[in-house]
Enzyme design. Structure first.
Site, PDB file in Angstrom:
ATOM      1  CB  CYS A 113      -0.904  -0.013   1.228  1.00 19.45           C
ATOM      2  SG  CYS A 113      -1.928   1.469   1.399  1.00 19.45           S
ATOM      3  CB  CYS A 160      -0.380   2.157   5.733  1.00 17.87           C
ATOM      4  SG  CYS A 160      -1.215   0.674   5.109  1.00 17.87           S
ATOM      5  CB  CYS A 185      -5.176  -0.455   2.362  1.00 19.08           C
ATOM      6  SG  CYS A 185      -3.979  -0.914   3.642  1.00 19.08           S
ATOM      7  CB  CYS A 217      -4.257   3.233   5.730  1.00 15.15           C
ATOM      8  SG  CYS A 217      -3.992   2.915   3.966  1.00 15.15           S
ATOM      9  CB  CYS A 275      -8.910  -4.258 -11.892  1.00 17.37           C
ATOM     10  SG  CYS A 275      -8.507  -3.210 -13.287  1.00 17.37           S
TER      11      CYS A 275
END
Length: 149
Positions: free
Chosen positions: A64, A67, A113, A116, A136
């Site tokens: 991510c 984070c 995510c 976060c 995707c």
């Protein structure tokens, strides 16, 4: 909350209890580029075939951008022809949350995510084996880390 930690070699370390990452809008804007902010914090979508990771084929882990949570392994990446990085499975389902998205007059499954809340992209049931799924993702939501040896 629980997520699954992975090292930069892609080895599963295990489930860990972590606090969700919460920042103010100003903090997110300061930490991210304008495009990363637009995609991850306002559920934007980058233009197809333009993202830095679309044609990316190095061996490693995709984390991510907001984070650092481990999301995808390059071994699950495939060419979907859609113009966005696509994966047939996440590293750990615990690291991604799913929400129903009714934007643009259609029903889709949005991925965020888990730690976060960053918007990552969408998942569709038209991917390859073994899962039949296509995660995707937006390049702007991901940070690639070469596989540690």
């Amino acid at each position: 909350m629980k997520i699954v930690e992975f090292d930069d070699a892609g080895k599963r370390i295990g489930e860990v209890d972590v606090d969700p990452i919460v920042k103010t809008d100003a903090e997110w804007r300061a930490a991210l580029s304008p495009e990363e902010y637009r995609v991850t914090r306002t559920a934007g979508t980058e233009c197809s075939f333009t993202g830095a990771l679309y044609g990316h084929h190095e061996d490693g882990i995709y984390r991510c951008i907001c984070c650092g949570t481990a999301l995808f392994d390059s071994g699950a990446k495939f060419e979907s022809g859609t113009g966005w990085p696509s994966f047939f499975q996440p590293l750990a389902k615990e690291n991604i949350t799913e929400k129903t998205d009714f934007a643009y007059g259609m029903r889709r499954v949005e991925n965020e995510c888990a730690r976060c809340g960053a918007h990552l992209g969408h998942v569709f049931p038209d991917g390859p084996r073994p899962t039949g799924m296509r995660y995707c993702m937006n390049s702007a939501a991901l940070r690639f880390v070469p596989r540690a040896k």
